[in-house]
Design a protein around this motif. Structure first.
Motif, short mmCIF file in Angstrom:
data_model
loop_
_atom_site.label_atom_id
_atom_site.label_comp_id
_atom_site.label_asym_id
_atom_site.label_seq_id
_atom_site.Cartn_x
_atom_site.Cartn_y
_atom_site.Cartn_z
N CYS A 270 0.82 -1.20 0.00
CA CYS A 270 0.00 0.00 0.00
C CYS A 270 0.86 1.25 0.00
N SER A 303 -15.81 -1.77 5.69
CA SER A 303 -15.36 -0.59 4.95
C SER A 303 -15.92 0.70 5.56
N VAL A 345 -15.65 3.65 -0.15
CA VAL A 345 -14.68 2.67 0.34
C VAL A 345 -15.32 1.29 0.21
N GLN A 347 -14.04 -2.88 -0.54
CA GLN A 347 -13.00 -3.86 -0.83
C GLN A 347 -13.16 -4.44 -2.22
N VAL A 371 -11.95 3.99 -3.15
CA VAL A 371 -10.80 3.35 -2.52
C VAL A 371 -11.13 1.86 -2.48
N ASN A 373 -9.85 -2.52 -3.59
CA ASN A 373 -8.79 -3.50 -3.74
C ASN A 373 -8.80 -4.17 -5.10
N TYR A 388 -6.15 2.41 -5.28
CA TYR A 388 -6.10 1.00 -4.93
C TYR A 388 -5.37 0.81 -3.60
N ILE A 389 -5.92 -0.08 -2.77
CA ILE A 389 -5.27 -0.34 -1.48
C ILE A 389 -4.17 -1.39 -1.60
N THR A 402 -7.60 -6.37 4.25
CA THR A 402 -8.15 -5.25 3.47
C THR A 402 -8.55 -4.10 4.38
N SER A 405 -5.35 -2.30 5.27
CA SER A 405 -4.89 -1.57 4.08
C SER A 405 -5.76 -0.35 3.81
N GLN A 406 -7.07 -0.47 4.05
CA GLN A 406 -7.95 0.69 3.93
C GLN A 406 -7.57 1.77 4.93
N ALA A 409 -4.39 3.38 3.63
CA ALA A 409 -4.66 4.15 2.41
C ALA A 409 -5.38 5.45 2.74
#
Length: 599
Positions: A270, A303, A345, A347, A371, A373, A388-389, A402, A405-406, A409
């Motif tokens: 990320c 998310s 947001v 995934q 945002v 994946n 992209y995450i 995920t 990573s969110q 990000a």
């Protein structure tokens, strides 16, 4: 949610039944309650069963189906009608001339069903999907060939759908998508049609992403894509940058545990190319954020918790931001204009409620950013910008890597929006993957879970940036243990929920730093301690939280903006070990789906 796999092979190619079962197995992570397959040519062979794939496999005479190279398969997540053999896909017309699988919701199915029943059609299921093969059959009865019959039937339906169909006497597959994912795989001897790349990644990494309104006809000789008017559409073949091994368990007992342990790698991916420690800069080259005014986040589930985290970071940096549950978001009641940036947001990039919110915001004049994946997902095509995450494929239904990573990000996004990132901030961000690795190496979450398994309920509390993490910890717990769990802003316990606290309801508190937020959370811990509740604290040791806890889960001391990312890992491990000790289906929790493509 529901999974589709189709394979159209040439003579002498691999047996379709083997390819279909391999694809369906790869799609199990999406969540399902029944499954089925249909093999093309004469006669159509259709098999389906309630339950897991083994129940279907036991009904299929695989030896008798050798040599058939074209077919479709489906895993169903119930919407219309309960799980049953009859409601499982594929569905056929009365004379079994066509078999259909479908993801999504046909919104006008009831009026179509009434019309067909009035014409003498007898239905065999409770599903909305079954209207499709009967509509196709009515066109065949009127003299249409398979392709125009398929197109005319699709013209009659409204809603979101990804549909694949095979016909008696034909060795091809017809497909179409509208607001539900459908992707092509281009192999040497076989062409594939699926709801997600993992369904065929073991056979090919060459893919074509279909757009809404596009039709496709697959045969062993090739692929033809056309628009709603039948005009050819030029497509580009892309190569996905991961392989079948990426979706394996790699020796772990569950995908979820593997993906928890993949978080340091996911977060490094990320950050790569986005932070310059020497210059103290964040660079998000893939999206332009200049002149962003009001920020609105829209998301669902895990998310949404990431969106709450991102909105809080924006506000800390002086940028006005609000997070909304996507299913509750509407521009009729929420002010939106051309200076608004709406950030979705998601995934999967296919979450129906989030997609609707983003499209509505775009129609109201807002700029939209997703945002996500997933490269090539519906959201990337619906939005003005994409970030992209880069978490890599996630198979477990309960999101772990995920979410982390969110979080990271959105930390970058908030810094870019406010232009307030310092050298120290970037140094701190770069340390997060190693800090998470430290938690993975030393966590006592299993031992704590062993002490508390069998409790009546679990409560998770936190303040400020720890509040979304507390919500996520509760969600993870309820998703995979099936036990009652709730997350609260720590200060809200005394405004009602405290009535539920007993000696059999552990309270998990996220307490980091030693400032006023930590001190106030300590007061809340003392409140539950006075009611005899077992207390678990996730702490970096900066406060006195450990003194008032029955159990301590430690995290490294780090920047206050990032410590919640690290603390979340302890909550993931705690939920995982609780569920493991209870013998739950961790990767495929009941009633849930990985990608929720219906509203």
């Amino acid at each position: 949610m529901c999974g589709i796999i189709g394979a159209a092979g040439s003579d002498g190619g691999p047996d379709a039944i083997d390819v279909l079962f391999e694809g369906l197995s790869a799609l199990e992570y999406r969540g399902y309650d029944s499954a089925g397959v249909a093999l093309a040519n004469s006669p159509l062979e259709v098999y389906k069963a309630r339950g897991e794939l083994e129940a279907l496999r036991s009904t299929v005479p695989a030896a008798e189906l050798r040599g058939r190279t074209t077919g479709i398969g489906h895993t169903r997540w119930s919407t219309h009608g309960p799980p049953s053999d009859a409601n499982a896909h594929p569905h056929t017309d009365t004379d079994r001339r066509v078999a259909v699988v479908h993801n999504g919701i046909i919104e006008n199915y009831q009026s179509l069903r009434d019309e067909l029943i009035g014409a003498g059609v007898e239905f065999a299921s409770d599903t909305d999907t079954e209207v499709v093969p009967h509509l196709i059959a009515s066109q065949l009865d009127a003299g249409a060939e398979p392709e125009p019959a398929f197109r005319r039937a699709v013209d009659r339906i409204e809603g979101s759908y990804a549909i694949a169909a095979v016909f008696e006497g034909e060795t091809g597959i017809y497909g179409v998508r509208n607001e539900s994912p459908l992707v092509l795989g281009v192999g040497e001897e076989t062409r594939y049609l699926a709801s997600d790349v993992p369904a065929f990644i073991a056979q090919t990494d060459r893919v074509v992403y279909l757009e809404d309104g596009e039709f496709v006809h697959l045969t062993g000789d090739g692929v033809r894509v056309t628009d709603s008017s039948g005009r050819p559409v030029e497509t580009s073949v892309e190569t996905v940058d991961w392989d079948a091994e990426d979706t394996g368990k790699s020796g772990y007992d569950h995908y979820m545990l593997k993906e928890i342990h993949e978080q340091p790698t996911a977060l490094r991916q990320c950050l790569r190319g986005r932070v310059d420690e020497l210059r103290g800069e964040v660079t998000l080259e893939e999206c332009s954020l200049e002149d962003a005014g009001r920020i609105q986040f829209v998301a669902c589930g895990t998310s949404y918790h990431a969106a709450l985290y991102g909105a809080a970071l924006c506000r800390r940096n002086g940028v006005g931001a609000t997070a909304y549950i996507a299913s509750e978001y509407t521009t009729d009641r929420i002010p939106v204009d051309e200076e608004t940036l709406v950030v979705g947001v998601t995934q999967s990039g296919e979450t129906a409620d989030t997609l609707r919110a983003l499209r509505e915001a775009g129609q109201a004049g807002a700029r939209t950013l997703v945002v996500t994946n997933t490269v090539g997902s519906s959201a990337t095509r619906a939005c003005d910008e994409t970030m992209y995450i880069r978490a890599g494929p996630e198979v477990g239904v309960a999101a772990t890597k995920t979410f982390a990573s969110q979080q990271l990000a959105l930390t970058l996004l908030a810094g870019e929006l406010s232009d307030s990132v310092s050298y120290a901030d970037i140094k701190s961000l770069r340390a997060v993957p190693d800090q998470i690795q430290s938690v993975l190496d030393t966590s006592r979450a299993r031992a704590v879970a062993e002490e508390l398994v069998g409790s009546d309920a679990f409560f998770f509390i936190g303040r400020d940036l720890a509040y979304p993490v507390a919500l996520e910890g509760a969600l993870k717990c309820k998703e995979i243990t099936y036990e009652h769990a709730e997350g609260f802003a720590a200060g809200e316990l005394k405004h009602g929920p405290l009535a539920l606290v007993t000696a059999d309801t552990p309270v998990v508190a996220v307490v980091t730093g030693d400032g006023s937020t930590a001190r106030k959370t300590l007061s809340n811990i003392k409140e539950v301690e006075a009611r005899d509740a077992p207390v678990v604290v996730v702490t970096d040791g900066q406060s006195e939280a450990g003194r008032y806890a029955d159990y301590v889960l430690e995290v490294p001391a780090t920047d206050e903006l990032n410590v919640a990312v690290v603390a979340n890992v302890q909550l993931q491990l705690f939920a995982y070990w609780l569920a493991n000790l209870m013998g739950r289906s961790i990767d495929k929790p009941r009633n849930l789906a990985k990608s929720v493509t219906v509203e």
